[in-house]
Write a protein that holds these residues in place. Structure first.
Motif, PDB file in Angstrom:
ATOM      1  N   SER A   1      -1.917  -3.002   9.722  1.00  0.00           N
ATOM      2  CA  SER A   1      -1.458  -1.664  10.096  1.00  0.00           C
ATOM      3  C   SER A   1      -2.209  -0.612   9.283  1.00  0.00           C
ATOM      4  CB  SER A   1       0.049  -1.549   9.846  1.00  0.00           C
ATOM      5  OG  SER A   1       0.501  -0.270  10.197  1.00  0.00           O
ATOM      6  N   ASN A   2      -2.281   0.589   9.805  1.00  0.00           N
ATOM      7  CA  ASN A   2      -3.057   1.639   9.152  1.00  0.00           C
ATOM      8  C   ASN A   2      -2.216   2.664   8.415  1.00  0.00           C
ATOM      9  OD1 ASN A   2      -5.461   0.599  10.092  1.00  0.00           O
ATOM     10  ND2 ASN A   2      -5.412   1.808  11.955  1.00  0.00           N
ATOM     11  N   SER A   3      -0.902   2.608   8.518  1.00  0.00           N
ATOM     12  CA  SER A   3      -0.072   3.680   7.972  1.00  0.00           C
ATOM     13  C   SER A   3      -0.155   3.760   6.449  1.00  0.00           C
ATOM     14  CB  SER A   3       1.374   3.517   8.423  1.00  0.00           C
ATOM     15  OG  SER A   3       1.898   2.285   7.984  1.00  0.00           O
ATOM     16  N   GLY A   4      -0.164   2.655   5.743  1.00  0.00           N
ATOM     17  CA  GLY A   4      -0.272   2.670   4.291  1.00  0.00           C
ATOM     18  C   GLY A   4      -1.597   3.216   3.820  1.00  0.00           C
ATOM     19  N   ARG A   5      -2.662   2.826   4.509  1.00  0.00           N
ATOM     20  CA  ARG A   5      -3.992   3.318   4.162  1.00  0.00           C
ATOM     21  C   ARG A   5      -4.094   4.815   4.409  1.00  0.00           C
ATOM     22  NH1 ARG A   5      -8.393   2.251   8.243  1.00  0.00           N
ATOM     23  NH2 ARG A   5      -7.187   3.944   9.095  1.00  0.00           N
ATOM     24  N   ASN A   6      -3.574   5.273   5.548  1.00  0.00           N
ATOM     25  CA  ASN A   6      -3.637   6.701   5.864  1.00  0.00           C
ATOM     26  C   ASN A   6      -2.818   7.524   4.878  1.00  0.00           C
ATOM     27  OD1 ASN A   6      -5.253   6.061   8.008  1.00  0.00           O
ATOM     28  ND2 ASN A   6      -3.617   6.167   9.517  1.00  0.00           N
ATOM     29  N   PHE A   7      -1.667   7.010   4.462  1.00  0.00           N
ATOM     30  CA  PHE A   7      -0.830   7.690   3.482  1.00  0.00           C
ATOM     31  C   PHE A   7      -1.575   7.846   2.161  1.00  0.00           C
ATOM     32  CE2 PHE A   7       2.747   7.366   0.321  1.00  0.00           C
ATOM     33  CZ  PHE A   7       3.229   8.647   0.536  1.00  0.00           C
ATOM     34  N   CYS A   8      -2.247   6.791   1.724  1.00  0.00           N
ATOM     35  CA  CYS A   8      -3.016   6.851   0.483  1.00  0.00           C
ATOM     36  C   CYS A   8      -4.220   7.776   0.618  1.00  0.00           C
ATOM     37  CB  CYS A   8      -3.458   5.453   0.068  1.00  0.00           C
ATOM     38  SG  CYS A   8      -2.128   4.431  -0.570  1.00  0.00           S
TER      39      CYS A   8
ATOM     40  N   LEU B   1      -5.493   4.604  -8.861  1.00  0.00           N
ATOM     41  CA  LEU B   1      -4.341   3.923  -8.264  1.00  0.00           C
ATOM     42  C   LEU B   1      -4.342   4.107  -6.746  1.00  0.00           C
ATOM     43  CD1 LEU B   1      -1.878   2.295  -9.122  1.00  0.00           C
ATOM     44  CD2 LEU B   1      -0.620   4.437  -9.264  1.00  0.00           C
ATOM     45  N   VAL B   2      -4.700   5.292  -6.292  1.00  0.00           N
ATOM     46  CA  VAL B   2      -4.770   5.558  -4.855  1.00  0.00           C
ATOM     47  C   VAL B   2      -5.880   4.731  -4.217  1.00  0.00           C
ATOM     48  CG1 VAL B   2      -5.270   7.335  -3.149  1.00  0.00           C
ATOM     49  CG2 VAL B   2      -3.782   7.851  -5.033  1.00  0.00           C
ATOM     50  N   VAL B   3      -6.997   4.580  -4.903  1.00  0.00           N
ATOM     51  CA  VAL B   3      -8.101   3.781  -4.355  1.00  0.00           C
ATOM     52  C   VAL B   3      -7.664   2.327  -4.178  1.00  0.00           C
ATOM     53  CG1 VAL B   3     -10.406   2.880  -4.866  1.00  0.00           C
ATOM     54  CG2 VAL B   3      -9.908   5.297  -5.201  1.00  0.00           C
ATOM     55  N   VAL B   4      -6.899   1.813  -5.122  1.00  0.00           N
ATOM     56  CA  VAL B   4      -6.357   0.446  -4.973  1.00  0.00           C
ATOM     57  C   VAL B   4      -5.452   0.382  -3.751  1.00  0.00           C
ATOM     58  CG1 VAL B   4      -4.856  -1.270  -6.041  1.00  0.00           C
ATOM     59  CG2 VAL B   4      -6.587  -0.125  -7.409  1.00  0.00           C
ATOM     60  N   GLY B   5      -4.629   1.412  -3.551  1.00  0.00           N
ATOM     61  CA  GLY B   5      -3.759   1.456  -2.377  1.00  0.00           C
ATOM     62  C   GLY B   5      -4.543   1.522  -1.079  1.00  0.00           C
ATOM     63  N   ILE B   6      -5.657   2.257  -1.092  1.00  0.00           N
ATOM     64  CA  ILE B   6      -6.499   2.346   0.106  1.00  0.00           C
ATOM     65  C   ILE B   6      -7.109   0.985   0.429  1.00  0.00           C
ATOM     66  CG2 ILE B   6      -8.648   3.324   1.009  1.00  0.00           C
ATOM     67  CD1 ILE B   6      -7.917   5.903  -0.526  1.00  0.00           C
TER      68      ILE B   6
ATOM     69  N   ILE C   1      -4.329  10.511   2.409  1.00  0.00           N
ATOM     70  CA  ILE C   1      -3.817  11.879   2.313  1.00  0.00           C
ATOM     71  C   ILE C   1      -3.558  12.240   0.858  1.00  0.00           C
ATOM     72  CG2 ILE C   1      -1.835  13.349   2.878  1.00  0.00           C
ATOM     73  CD1 ILE C   1      -1.749  11.861   5.587  1.00  0.00           C
ATOM     74  N   ILE C   2      -2.968  11.326   0.115  1.00  0.00           N
ATOM     75  CA  ILE C   2      -2.697  11.580  -1.302  1.00  0.00           C
ATOM     76  C   ILE C   2      -4.008  11.732  -2.073  1.00  0.00           C
ATOM     77  CG2 ILE C   2      -1.682  10.618  -3.401  1.00  0.00           C
ATOM     78  CD1 ILE C   2       0.398   9.309  -1.555  1.00  0.00           C
ATOM     79  N   ALA C   3      -4.998  10.917  -1.750  1.00  0.00           N
ATOM     80  CA  ALA C   3      -6.303  11.029  -2.412  1.00  0.00           C
ATOM     81  C   ALA C   3      -6.951  12.373  -2.101  1.00  0.00           C
ATOM     82  CB  ALA C   3      -7.211   9.886  -1.972  1.00  0.00           C
ATOM     83  N   ALA C   4      -6.816  12.851  -0.882  1.00  0.00           N
ATOM     84  CA  ALA C   4      -7.391  14.142  -0.515  1.00  0.00           C
ATOM     85  C   ALA C   4      -6.712  15.275  -1.283  1.00  0.00           C
ATOM     86  CB  ALA C   4      -7.261  14.372   0.993  1.00  0.00           C
ATOM     87  N   ILE C   5      -5.394  15.211  -1.413  1.00  0.00           N
ATOM     88  CA  ILE C   5      -4.666  16.238  -2.163  1.00  0.00           C
ATOM     89  C   ILE C   5      -5.114  16.247  -3.621  1.00  0.00           C
ATOM     90  CG2 ILE C   5      -2.384  16.896  -3.036  1.00  0.00           C
ATOM     91  CD1 ILE C   5      -1.262  15.853  -0.358  1.00  0.00           C
TER      92      ILE C   5
ATOM     93  N   SER D   1       0.828  -1.205   0.000  1.00  0.00           N
ATOM     94  CA  SER D   1       0.000   0.000   0.000  1.00  0.00           C
ATOM     95  C   SER D   1       0.866   1.260   0.000  1.00  0.00           C
ATOM     96  CB  SER D   1      -0.918  -0.011   1.217  1.00  0.00           C
ATOM     97  OG  SER D   1      -1.682   1.156   1.278  1.00  0.00           O
ATOM     98  N   ILE D   2       1.937   1.269   0.765  1.00  0.00           N
ATOM     99  CA  ILE D   2       2.837   2.420   0.789  1.00  0.00           C
ATOM    100  C   ILE D   2       3.520   2.591  -0.560  1.00  0.00           C
ATOM    101  CG2 ILE D   2       4.978   3.305   1.809  1.00  0.00           C
ATOM    102  CD1 ILE D   2       4.019   2.156   4.482  1.00  0.00           C
ATOM    103  N   LEU D   3       3.927   1.508  -1.190  1.00  0.00           N
ATOM    104  CA  LEU D   3       4.559   1.599  -2.503  1.00  0.00           C
ATOM    105  C   LEU D   3       3.588   2.139  -3.557  1.00  0.00           C
ATOM    106  CD1 LEU D   3       6.699  -1.658  -2.578  1.00  0.00           C
ATOM    107  CD2 LEU D   3       7.492   0.698  -2.322  1.00  0.00           C
ATOM    108  N   ILE D   4       2.344   1.699  -3.509  1.00  0.00           N
ATOM    109  CA  ILE D   4       1.331   2.231  -4.425  1.00  0.00           C
ATOM    110  C   ILE D   4       1.103   3.707  -4.146  1.00  0.00           C
ATOM    111  CG2 ILE D   4      -1.124   2.117  -5.033  1.00  0.00           C
ATOM    112  CD1 ILE D   4      -0.936  -0.921  -4.625  1.00  0.00           C
ATOM    113  N   GLY D   5       1.111   4.085  -2.872  1.00  0.00           N
ATOM    114  CA  GLY D   5       0.963   5.485  -2.509  1.00  0.00           C
ATOM    115  C   GLY D   5       2.119   6.335  -3.019  1.00  0.00           C
ATOM    116  N   LEU D   6       3.335   5.819  -2.942  1.00  0.00           N
ATOM    117  CA  LEU D   6       4.496   6.552  -3.453  1.00  0.00           C
ATOM    118  C   LEU D   6       4.425   6.715  -4.968  1.00  0.00           C
ATOM    119  CD1 LEU D   6       7.393   5.088  -1.281  1.00  0.00           C
ATOM    120  CD2 LEU D   6       6.456   7.401  -1.210  1.00  0.00           C
TER     121      LEU D   6
END
Length: 73
Positions: free
Chosen positions: A48-55, A35-40, A57-61, A6-11
């Motif tokens: 863990s929630n860190s990958g989901r939260n990172f995605c 792509l972000v939705v797939v990461g979410i 934030i990117i989706a919100a931006i 999820s973090i890699l997809i977010g990056l």
């Protein structure tokens, strides 16, 4: 493991979203959002929630940029 994916997809999405903040390149956010939705979704399946939260934030931006640009500018 799913959190790392999820973090890699977010990056990868972040690499697309950053240049899309420039005027007339906002259409790149339309490629990043699915792509972000797939990461979410993958981050949600993780323990863990860190990958989901990172995605999220990117989706919100990306979504805020699309709203401000009228969806395509």
């Amino acid at each position: 493991m799913l959190n790392v994916v999820s973090i890699l997809i977010g990056l990868l999405s972040l690499v697309i979203v950053i240049p899309s903040q420039i005027p007339f390149l906002g259409w790149g956010n339309w490629f990043a959002l699915p792509l972000v939705v797939v990461g979410i979704v993958i981050g949600q399946l993780s323990s863990s929630n860190s990958g989901r939260n990172f995605c999220l934030i990117i989706a919100a931006i990306a979504a805020i940029r699309l709203i401000l640009g009228g969806g395509f500018i």
